[in-house]
Scaffold this motif. Sequence first.
Motif, short mmCIF file in Angstrom:
data_model
loop_
_atom_site.label_atom_id
_atom_site.label_comp_id
_atom_site.label_asym_id
_atom_site.label_seq_id
_atom_site.Cartn_x
_atom_site.Cartn_y
_atom_site.Cartn_z
N GLN A 86 0.77 -1.18 -0.14
CA GLN A 86 -0.09 -0.11 0.11
C GLN A 86 0.84 1.27 0.00
N SER A 87 2.28 1.13 0.21
CA SER A 87 3.05 2.25 0.29
C SER A 87 3.61 2.49 -0.99
N ILE A 88 3.39 3.99 -1.41
CA ILE A 88 4.31 4.16 -2.49
C ILE A 88 5.84 3.98 -2.83
N VAL A 89 6.64 3.92 -1.65
CA VAL A 89 7.99 3.72 -1.71
C VAL A 89 8.25 2.40 -2.05
N TRP A 90 7.23 1.29 -1.41
CA TRP A 90 7.30 -0.15 -1.72
C TRP A 90 7.21 -0.37 -3.14
N TYR A 91 6.00 0.64 -3.69
CA TYR A 91 5.58 0.25 -5.09
C TYR A 91 6.59 0.52 -5.85
N LEU A 92 7.41 1.73 -5.75
CA LEU A 92 8.47 2.37 -6.56
C LEU A 92 9.53 1.30 -6.53
N LEU A 93 9.70 0.67 -5.38
CA LEU A 93 11.11 -0.34 -5.04
C LEU A 93 10.90 -1.34 -6.04
N GLY A 94 9.45 -1.84 -5.91
CA GLY A 94 9.09 -3.10 -6.65
C GLY A 94 9.01 -2.59 -8.14
N ALA A 95 8.93 -1.52 -8.55
CA ALA A 95 8.76 -1.33 -10.05
C ALA A 95 10.30 -1.33 -10.57
N VAL A 96 10.92 -0.75 -9.56
CA VAL A 96 12.49 -0.86 -10.15
C VAL A 96 13.25 -2.23 -10.15
N LEU A 97 12.64 -3.00 -9.12
CA LEU A 97 13.01 -4.43 -9.19
C LEU A 97 12.69 -5.16 -10.50
N CYS A 98 11.34 -4.90 -10.96
CA CYS A 98 10.74 -5.64 -12.05
C CYS A 98 11.44 -5.02 -13.33
N PHE A 99 11.87 -3.81 -13.33
CA PHE A 99 12.49 -3.29 -14.49
C PHE A 99 14.13 -3.88 -14.78
N ILE A 100 14.54 -4.13 -13.50
CA ILE A 100 15.96 -4.83 -13.29
C ILE A 100 15.65 -6.27 -13.87
N ALA A 101 14.69 -6.95 -13.23
CA ALA A 101 14.81 -8.30 -13.80
C ALA A 101 14.18 -8.39 -15.25
N LEU A 102 13.58 -7.64 -15.67
CA LEU A 102 13.27 -7.68 -17.13
C LEU A 102 14.30 -7.39 -17.87
N GLY A 103 15.36 -6.70 -17.45
CA GLY A 103 16.65 -6.37 -18.40
C GLY A 103 17.53 -7.79 -18.19
N LEU A 104 17.42 -8.23 -17.06
CA LEU A 104 18.23 -9.50 -16.97
C LEU A 104 17.89 -10.59 -17.72
N LEU A 105 16.43 -11.03 -17.64
CA LEU A 105 15.73 -11.92 -18.55
C LEU A 105 16.14 -11.62 -19.73
N LEU A 106 15.86 -10.44 -20.40
CA LEU A 106 16.24 -10.21 -21.77
C LEU A 106 17.55 -10.30 -22.36
N LYS A 107 18.42 -9.80 -21.39
CA LYS A 107 19.95 -9.93 -21.75
C LYS A 107 20.14 -11.66 -21.82
N ALA A 108 19.80 -12.42 -20.78
CA ALA A 108 20.03 -13.66 -20.61
C ALA A 108 19.50 -14.69 -21.72
N ASN A 109 18.10 -14.28 -22.44
CA ASN A 109 17.54 -14.82 -23.53
C ASN A 109 17.67 -14.31 -24.69
N ALA A 110 18.50 -13.15 -25.00
CA ALA A 110 18.62 -12.53 -26.36
C ALA A 110 18.79 -13.44 -27.43
N GLU A 111 19.60 -14.43 -27.14
CA GLU A 111 19.81 -15.16 -28.55
C GLU A 111 18.56 -16.07 -28.94
N ARG A 112 17.79 -16.58 -27.93
CA ARG A 112 16.64 -17.32 -28.42
C ARG A 112 15.36 -16.27 -28.50
N LEU A 113 15.33 -15.05 -28.00
CA LEU A 113 14.49 -14.08 -28.74
C LEU A 113 14.85 -13.54 -30.03
#
Length: 126
Positions: A86-113
């Motif tokens: 419910q807190s905006i701070v936790w929401y923003l931290l979660g969004a940052v982690l999601c963007f980092i996660a998507l970057g890692l997943l895209l980098k790791a699977n770039a050849e497959r994609l």
Amino acid sequence: EGDDEETGKNSDSAGAQVLGKPKDDSARPAGKKHAGDTTEGPRQQRGIAWDRERGLIIEVTISPRILMNSLGTIFLFVGLILMLMQSIVWYLLGAVLCFIALGLLLKANAERLAALLPKFTTTSGG
């Protein structure tokens, strides 16, 4: 330093036994080698081995691709949970982690994609 006082053998290799392989090469006639032996001197143990003194020894090589996929999945999961808070701070931290996660997943699977989406990876101006 590593000699076993009772047997006189080196304790580093005396107890190590790779699963399905003999403990040492003493049963093999002198001068005979396995087909896969390429090193001189004592054979290097690889894989899963049991050592009486140290316990279970497992040599594992983890590729950067597996590490990035694992970290990306964990970061995405934690980020999504934080975005439910419910807190905006936790929401923003979660969004940052999601963007980092998507970057890692895209980098790791770039050849497959790239193989799955060839029309998006071409740089032709047509």
